[in-house]
Design a protein around this motif. Structure first.
Motif, mmCIF file in Angstrom:
data_model
loop_
_atom_site.group_PDB
_atom_site.id
_atom_site.type_symbol
_atom_site.label_atom_id
_atom_site.label_comp_id
_atom_site.label_asym_id
_atom_site.label_seq_id
_atom_site.Cartn_x
_atom_site.Cartn_y
_atom_site.Cartn_z
ATOM 1 N N SER A 37 5.319 56.865 69.782
ATOM 2 C CA SER A 37 4.166 57.133 68.933
ATOM 3 C C SER A 37 4.369 58.419 68.127
ATOM 4 O O SER A 37 4.141 58.445 66.909
ATOM 5 N N ALA A 38 4.804 59.477 68.800
ATOM 6 C CA ALA A 38 5.040 60.755 68.118
ATOM 7 C C ALA A 38 6.154 60.634 67.080
ATOM 8 O O ALA A 38 6.070 61.215 65.993
ATOM 9 N N GLN A 39 7.197 59.863 67.398
ATOM 10 C CA GLN A 39 8.271 59.650 66.427
ATOM 11 C C GLN A 39 7.768 58.887 65.213
ATOM 12 O O GLN A 39 8.137 59.193 64.080
ATOM 13 N N ARG A 40 6.930 57.887 65.443
ATOM 14 C CA ARG A 40 6.368 57.129 64.316
ATOM 15 C C ARG A 40 5.559 58.033 63.398
ATOM 16 O O ARG A 40 5.576 57.873 62.184
ATOM 17 N N HIS A 41 4.827 58.950 64.000
ATOM 18 C CA HIS A 41 4.001 59.844 63.169
ATOM 19 C C HIS A 41 4.860 60.838 62.395
ATOM 20 O O HIS A 41 4.636 61.068 61.214
ATOM 21 N N SER A 42 5.831 61.417 63.077
ATOM 22 C CA SER A 42 6.600 62.512 62.480
ATOM 23 C C SER A 42 7.867 62.079 61.750
ATOM 24 O O SER A 42 8.409 62.841 60.953
ATOM 25 N N ASN A 43 8.359 60.876 62.046
ATOM 26 C CA ASN A 43 9.660 60.433 61.541
ATOM 27 C C ASN A 43 10.759 61.428 61.908
ATOM 28 O O ASN A 43 11.677 61.688 61.132
ATOM 29 N N ARG A 44 10.644 61.977 63.093
ATOM 30 C CA ARG A 44 11.578 62.990 63.586
ATOM 31 C C ARG A 44 11.927 62.732 65.041
ATOM 32 O O ARG A 44 11.254 61.985 65.739
ATOM 33 N N ILE A 45 12.939 63.435 65.529
ATOM 34 C CA ILE A 45 13.246 63.485 66.958
ATOM 35 C C ILE A 45 12.116 64.281 67.589
ATOM 36 O O ILE A 45 11.657 65.286 67.027
ATOM 37 N N VAL A 46 11.647 63.859 68.754
ATOM 38 C CA VAL A 46 10.575 64.593 69.428
ATOM 39 C C VAL A 46 10.969 64.887 70.874
ATOM 40 O O VAL A 46 11.760 64.159 71.466
ATOM 41 N N PHE B 67 -0.358 63.501 76.172
ATOM 42 C CA PHE B 67 0.966 64.111 76.155
ATOM 43 C C PHE B 67 1.062 64.934 74.871
ATOM 44 O O PHE B 67 0.453 64.583 73.870
ATOM 45 N N THR B 68 1.846 65.995 74.906
ATOM 46 C CA THR B 68 2.107 66.776 73.698
ATOM 47 C C THR B 68 3.602 66.743 73.423
ATOM 48 O O THR B 68 4.406 66.941 74.333
ATOM 49 N N PHE B 69 3.934 66.479 72.175
ATOM 50 C CA PHE B 69 5.324 66.431 71.740
ATOM 51 C C PHE B 69 5.537 67.415 70.604
ATOM 52 O O PHE B 69 4.618 67.695 69.832
ATOM 53 N N VAL B 70 6.753 67.916 70.499
ATOM 54 C CA VAL B 70 7.144 68.778 69.398
ATOM 55 C C VAL B 70 8.259 68.072 68.646
ATOM 56 O O VAL B 70 9.216 67.571 69.252
ATOM 57 N N ALA B 71 8.120 68.018 67.324
ATOM 58 C CA ALA B 71 9.163 67.448 66.470
ATOM 59 C C ALA B 71 10.230 68.517 66.263
ATOM 60 O O ALA B 71 9.907 69.688 66.063
ATOM 61 N N VAL B 72 11.488 68.097 66.345
ATOM 62 C CA VAL B 72 12.593 69.043 66.192
ATOM 63 C C VAL B 72 13.621 68.502 65.203
ATOM 64 O O VAL B 72 13.731 67.297 64.987
ATOM 65 N N ASP B 73 14.383 69.451 64.624
ATOM 66 C CA ASP B 73 15.474 69.046 63.736
ATOM 67 C C ASP B 73 16.723 68.767 64.573
ATOM 68 O O ASP B 73 16.678 68.816 65.801
ATOM 69 N N GLN B 74 17.830 68.489 63.914
ATOM 70 C CA GLN B 74 19.067 68.141 64.625
ATOM 71 C C GLN B 74 19.590 69.261 65.511
ATOM 72 O O GLN B 74 20.353 69.022 66.429
ATOM 73 N N SER B 75 19.161 70.493 65.237
ATOM 74 C CA SER B 75 19.582 71.636 66.053
ATOM 75 C C SER B 75 18.601 71.944 67.176
ATOM 76 O O SER B 75 18.786 72.900 67.919
ATOM 77 N N GLY B 76 17.518 71.161 67.264
ATOM 78 C CA GLY B 76 16.536 71.367 68.316
ATOM 79 C C GLY B 76 15.452 72.373 67.972
ATOM 80 O O GLY B 76 14.676 72.775 68.840
ATOM 81 N N ARG B 77 15.387 72.804 66.705
ATOM 82 C CA ARG B 77 14.355 73.747 66.282
ATOM 83 C C ARG B 77 13.111 72.994 65.825
ATOM 84 O O ARG B 77 13.221 71.968 65.143
ATOM 85 N N PRO B 78 11.905 73.501 66.173
ATOM 86 C CA PRO B 78 10.668 72.844 65.735
ATOM 87 C C PRO B 78 10.614 72.687 64.223
ATOM 88 O O PRO B 78 11.093 73.548 63.479
ATOM 89 N N ILE B 79 10.048 71.586 63.794
ATOM 90 C CA ILE B 79 9.960 71.262 62.371
ATOM 91 C C ILE B 79 8.561 70.713 62.082
ATOM 92 O O ILE B 79 7.947 70.080 62.939
ATOM 93 N N PHE C 69 -0.458 69.408 64.788
ATOM 94 C CA PHE C 69 -0.596 70.808 64.422
ATOM 95 C C PHE C 69 0.620 71.119 63.556
ATOM 96 O O PHE C 69 1.066 70.240 62.834
ATOM 97 N N SER C 70 1.217 72.274 63.585
ATOM 98 C CA SER C 70 2.338 72.495 62.674
ATOM 99 C C SER C 70 3.548 71.637 63.046
ATOM 100 O O SER C 70 4.015 70.838 62.243
ATOM 101 N N SER C 71 4.036 71.772 64.272
ATOM 102 C CA SER C 71 5.186 70.957 64.691
ATOM 103 C C SER C 71 4.869 70.098 65.910
ATOM 104 O O SER C 71 5.696 69.306 66.336
#
Length: 172
Positions: A45-54, A112-124, A84-86
Motif C-alpha cells: 500500500s505504501a509503495q503504491r502511494h509513494s512509487n518508492r521503496i519503503v 503501520f508507518t512506512f518511510v519512503a527511501v531512495d536507492q541509498s536508503g535516505r528518506p525521500i 507526511f514528508s517522507s
C-alpha cells in the motif's frame, strides 16, 4: 507544493489460506505469521502511494481479537491514511473466513508507518494523501494525533510539542 494522490489508489487486498505450517500447536495462525502478512500488505500500500521503496518505521498496537483457525481464509485490506514528508501511515484490517460455515469475522486491525527511501536508503518525499470518502476523512483526521503519540512514546518528540495531543490531557 507536493504532488497529491487519492488515498484510494493505495488500496490493497490480499488473501491467504491458513495452512498447517502457518499454525501453532492449537491449530491457530501464529501471531508472527499474521504480522508478517500485515507488514507485506501495508508495504505494498505504501509503495503504491509513494512509487518508492519503503521501509517499516513502526507498528501500533496489534490486538488479536479472534483466533484464526487452520483452513480459514485470511483477507487483509490496507490503505494509506495520511502522508507526511517522507512517511505514510497505513491502516490495516484483517478478516478471517470459515468458508464451509459461511462465517467471516474481523480478527485484527493496526496502523503501520512506512518511510519512503531512495536507492541509498535516505528518506525521500512522498505525495500528499488526499482522502475522499467519509471513512478516509475520519482516518486522515486522526492520523496527526496518532503520529504525535508515536513520536512522544518513541522519545522523538517532547509531550509539550504534541499540539494535537494537548486536548486529550488538559484538565479544566
Amino acid at each position: 507544493m507536493r504532488k497529491q494522490k487519492p488515498v484510494a489508489e493505495s488500496f490493497v487486498r490480499m488473501t491467504e489460506l491458513v495452512l498447517p505450517n502457518d499454525t501453532n500447536t492449537l491449530n491457530n495462525l501464529m501471531g508472527g505469521r499474521m504480522m508478517h502478512l500485515m507488514d507485506i500488505a501495508a508495504a505494498i500500500s505504501a509503495q503504491r502511494h509513494s512509487n518508492r521503496i519503503v521501509v517499516t518505521a513502526s507498528v501500533d498496537n496489534v490486538s488479536f481479537r479472534e483466533g484464526i483457525k487452520l483452513g480459514n481464509v485470511v483477507t487483509l485490506e490496507a490503505q494509506v491514511t495520511r502522508s507526511f514528508s517522507s512517511s505514510m501511515e497505513v491502516h490495516i484490517n484483517v478478516w478471517s473466513e470459515d468458508i464451509p460455515s459461511g462465517t467471516k469475522v474481523k480478527s485484527n486491525e493496526a496502523f503501520f508507518t512506512f518511510v519512503a527511501v531512495d536507492q541509498s536508503g535516505r528518506p525521500i518525499d512522498v505525495p500528499e494523501a488526499v482522502p475522499h470518502s467519509e471513512e478516509e476523512v475520519r482516518l486522515y483526521d486522526g492520523a496527526l494525533r496518532r503520529r504525535q503519540l508515536r513520536l512522544v512514546l518513541a522519545g522523538r518528540m517532547k509531550p509539550q510539542e504534541a499540539t494535537e495531543l494537548k486536548a486529550l490531557f488538559e484538565m479544566e
